[in-house]
Design a protein around this motif. Structure first.
Motif, PDB file in Angstrom:
ATOM      1  N   THR A 126       0.822  -1.215   0.000  1.00  0.00           N
ATOM      2  CA  THR A 126       0.000   0.000   0.000  1.00  0.00           C
ATOM      3  C   THR A 126       0.854   1.262   0.000  1.00  0.00           C
ATOM      4  O   THR A 126       0.418   2.293  -0.502  1.00  0.00           O
ATOM      5  N   ASP A 127       2.068   1.168   0.566  1.00  0.00           N
ATOM      6  CA  ASP A 127       2.957   2.343   0.542  1.00  0.00           C
ATOM      7  C   ASP A 127       3.282   2.748  -0.892  1.00  0.00           C
ATOM      8  O   ASP A 127       3.258   3.930  -1.233  1.00  0.00           O
ATOM      9  N   LEU A 128       3.564   1.776  -1.729  1.00  0.00           N
ATOM     10  CA  LEU A 128       3.888   2.059  -3.122  1.00  0.00           C
ATOM     11  C   LEU A 128       2.660   2.564  -3.873  1.00  0.00           C
ATOM     12  O   LEU A 128       2.756   3.515  -4.648  1.00  0.00           O
ATOM     13  N   THR A 129       1.521   1.955  -3.632  1.00  0.00           N
ATOM     14  CA  THR A 129       0.285   2.395  -4.288  1.00  0.00           C
ATOM     15  C   THR A 129      -0.029   3.840  -3.926  1.00  0.00           C
ATOM     16  O   THR A 129      -0.360   4.648  -4.792  1.00  0.00           O
ATOM     17  N   THR A 130       0.104   4.159  -2.645  1.00  0.00           N
ATOM     18  CA  THR A 130      -0.145   5.527  -2.179  1.00  0.00           C
ATOM     19  C   THR A 130       0.863   6.487  -2.786  1.00  0.00           C
ATOM     20  O   THR A 130       0.502   7.563  -3.264  1.00  0.00           O
ATOM     21  N   ARG A 131       2.128   6.108  -2.768  1.00  0.00           N
ATOM     22  CA  ARG A 131       3.195   6.960  -3.319  1.00  0.00           C
ATOM     23  C   ARG A 131       2.973   7.210  -4.808  1.00  0.00           C
ATOM     24  O   ARG A 131       3.129   8.336  -5.283  1.00  0.00           O
ATOM     25  N   ALA A 132       2.602   6.196  -5.552  1.00  0.00           N
ATOM     26  CA  ALA A 132       2.349   6.353  -6.986  1.00  0.00           C
ATOM     27  C   ALA A 132       1.212   7.337  -7.218  1.00  0.00           C
ATOM     28  O   ALA A 132       1.307   8.216  -8.080  1.00  0.00           O
TER      29      ALA A 132
END
Length: 97
Positions: free
Chosen positions: A17-23
């Motif tokens: 989810t960190d990557l999804t949010t960052r993207a």
């Protein structure tokens, strides 16, 4: 566009989810939220340069080297790119242009 950002994030060990949010944050920052699910191959030159900027900072580097990031882009995209570079610099990222 989202797939590109997430792909490069995974190369740097990001995920979940960190990557999804960052993207999502980065696509919003570079003005590509409305095209997030479109293929980058359909983008204009300016949109591709903005996507390049998002990809280059997905892993939160301390230094960003840019080599003519606005070559061949329209004035509106050029201004948007420079605004984002200034914002990144103001947030503590060292930018070498």
């Amino acid at each position: 566009a989202r797939e590109n950002v997430e792909f490069f994030g995974r190369l740097y060990g990001l995920g979940g989810t960190d990557l999804t949010t960052r993207a999502g944050e980065l696509l919003a920052a570079v003005g590509l939220t409305d095209r997030a699910d479109d293929r980058a191959g359909t983008f204009s030159g300016g949109m591709k340069r903005r996507l390049n900027l998002a990809v280059s900072v997905v892993h939160r580097p301390r230094v960003l080297f840019l080599d003519e990031p606005t070559t061949g882009v329209d004035p509106q995209s050029r201004n948007h790119i420079f605004e984002q570079v200034r914002a990144l610099n103001a947030a503590g990222l060292t930018v070498v242009y």
